[in-house]
Design a protein around this motif. Sequence first.
Motif, mmCIF file in Angstrom:
data_model
loop_
_atom_site.group_PDB
_atom_site.id
_atom_site.type_symbol
_atom_site.label_atom_id
_atom_site.label_comp_id
_atom_site.label_asym_id
_atom_site.label_seq_id
_atom_site.Cartn_x
_atom_site.Cartn_y
_atom_site.Cartn_z
ATOM 1 N N PRO A 162 0.817 -1.213 0.000
ATOM 2 C CA PRO A 162 0.000 0.000 0.000
ATOM 3 C C PRO A 162 0.854 1.267 0.000
ATOM 4 O O PRO A 162 2.026 1.244 0.371
ATOM 5 N N ASP A 163 0.239 2.356 -0.413
ATOM 6 C CA ASP A 163 0.894 3.660 -0.346
ATOM 7 C C ASP A 163 -0.100 4.667 0.227
ATOM 8 O O ASP A 163 -1.222 4.307 0.597
ATOM 9 N N PRO A 209 7.208 -6.131 11.940
ATOM 10 C CA PRO A 209 8.045 -4.984 11.612
ATOM 11 C C PRO A 209 7.284 -3.825 10.962
ATOM 12 O O PRO A 209 7.850 -2.744 10.770
ATOM 13 N N ALA A 210 6.020 -4.015 10.637
ATOM 14 C CA ALA A 210 5.213 -2.940 10.058
ATOM 15 C C ALA A 210 4.868 -1.866 11.086
ATOM 16 O O ALA A 210 4.488 -0.761 10.722
ATOM 17 N N PHE A 211 5.022 -2.193 12.389
ATOM 18 C CA PHE A 211 4.597 -1.277 13.441
ATOM 19 C C PHE A 211 5.761 -0.844 14.307
ATOM 20 O O PHE A 211 6.588 -1.660 14.707
ATOM 21 N N SER A 212 5.792 0.446 14.587
ATOM 22 C CA SER A 212 6.867 0.978 15.425
ATOM 23 C C SER A 212 6.371 2.231 16.136
ATOM 24 O O SER A 212 5.243 2.680 15.938
ATOM 25 N N THR A 213 7.254 2.777 16.924
ATOM 26 C CA THR A 213 6.984 4.044 17.593
ATOM 27 C C THR A 213 8.318 4.738 17.815
ATOM 28 O O THR A 213 9.377 4.178 17.514
ATOM 29 N N ILE A 254 0.244 4.975 16.506
ATOM 30 C CA ILE A 254 1.214 3.970 16.075
ATOM 31 C C ILE A 254 1.777 4.388 14.724
ATOM 32 O O ILE A 254 1.068 4.989 13.910
ATOM 33 N N LEU A 255 3.038 4.105 14.492
ATOM 34 C CA LEU A 255 3.662 4.335 13.195
ATOM 35 C C LEU A 255 3.512 3.067 12.368
ATOM 36 O O LEU A 255 3.853 1.974 12.833
ATOM 37 N N VAL A 256 2.995 3.219 11.167
ATOM 38 C CA VAL A 256 2.751 2.084 10.280
ATOM 39 C C VAL A 256 3.622 2.245 9.043
ATOM 40 O O VAL A 256 3.543 3.264 8.343
ATOM 41 N N ASP A 257 4.444 1.233 8.774
ATOM 42 C CA ASP A 257 5.322 1.224 7.608
ATOM 43 C C ASP A 257 4.535 0.700 6.419
ATOM 44 O O ASP A 257 4.170 -0.482 6.375
ATOM 45 N N LEU A 258 4.260 1.566 5.456
ATOM 46 C CA LEU A 258 3.436 1.175 4.310
ATOM 47 C C LEU A 258 4.109 0.115 3.446
ATOM 48 O O LEU A 258 3.430 -0.629 2.743
ATOM 49 N N ASP A 259 5.428 0.009 3.506
ATOM 50 C CA ASP A 259 6.134 -1.016 2.744
ATOM 51 C C ASP A 259 5.985 -2.406 3.353
ATOM 52 O O ASP A 259 6.286 -3.402 2.700
#
Length: 112
Positions: free
Chosen positions: A2-3, A64-68, A78-83
Amino acid sequence: MPDWDDVVRIGCALPEVEESTWYRTPSLKVRGKGFARLRSESDGLVVLLCSPAEKEALLASGDPAFSTTPHYDGHGSILVDLDRVDPGQLAELVEEAWRRRAPVTLVRAHDG
C-alpha cells in the motif's frame, strides 16, 4: 504494497472524511480532527490514532510494520510502515483511527 493513496482511498470511503494537512504533512480528518497522517514521504510511515492497549499489542506482536518513537510515548498513536503492512490490516487500522475521532453520532449512523 500500500501507499498513501491507498490510505486516502480507505479513509475517504468513511463518512465526512476530508484530505487536509496536519503538522504540515498530508492527512485525513473527520470534522476537522486528524486521525491519519503521512509522517514524511521519505520514510513512508503513516501515523494512525489507536488506543494505548492496541498500540501495545501491535508493538508486542513483533510485526516490523509497526513501530513508535519516544515522541509518541504515552500517546495513542502507532507508526505504520506502508512497505510492510498487510493491506487488510491497514484498512482495519484506518477505520479504527477514524472511529476514535469521529463523533459518536456519526459512528452510529455509519454502523446503521
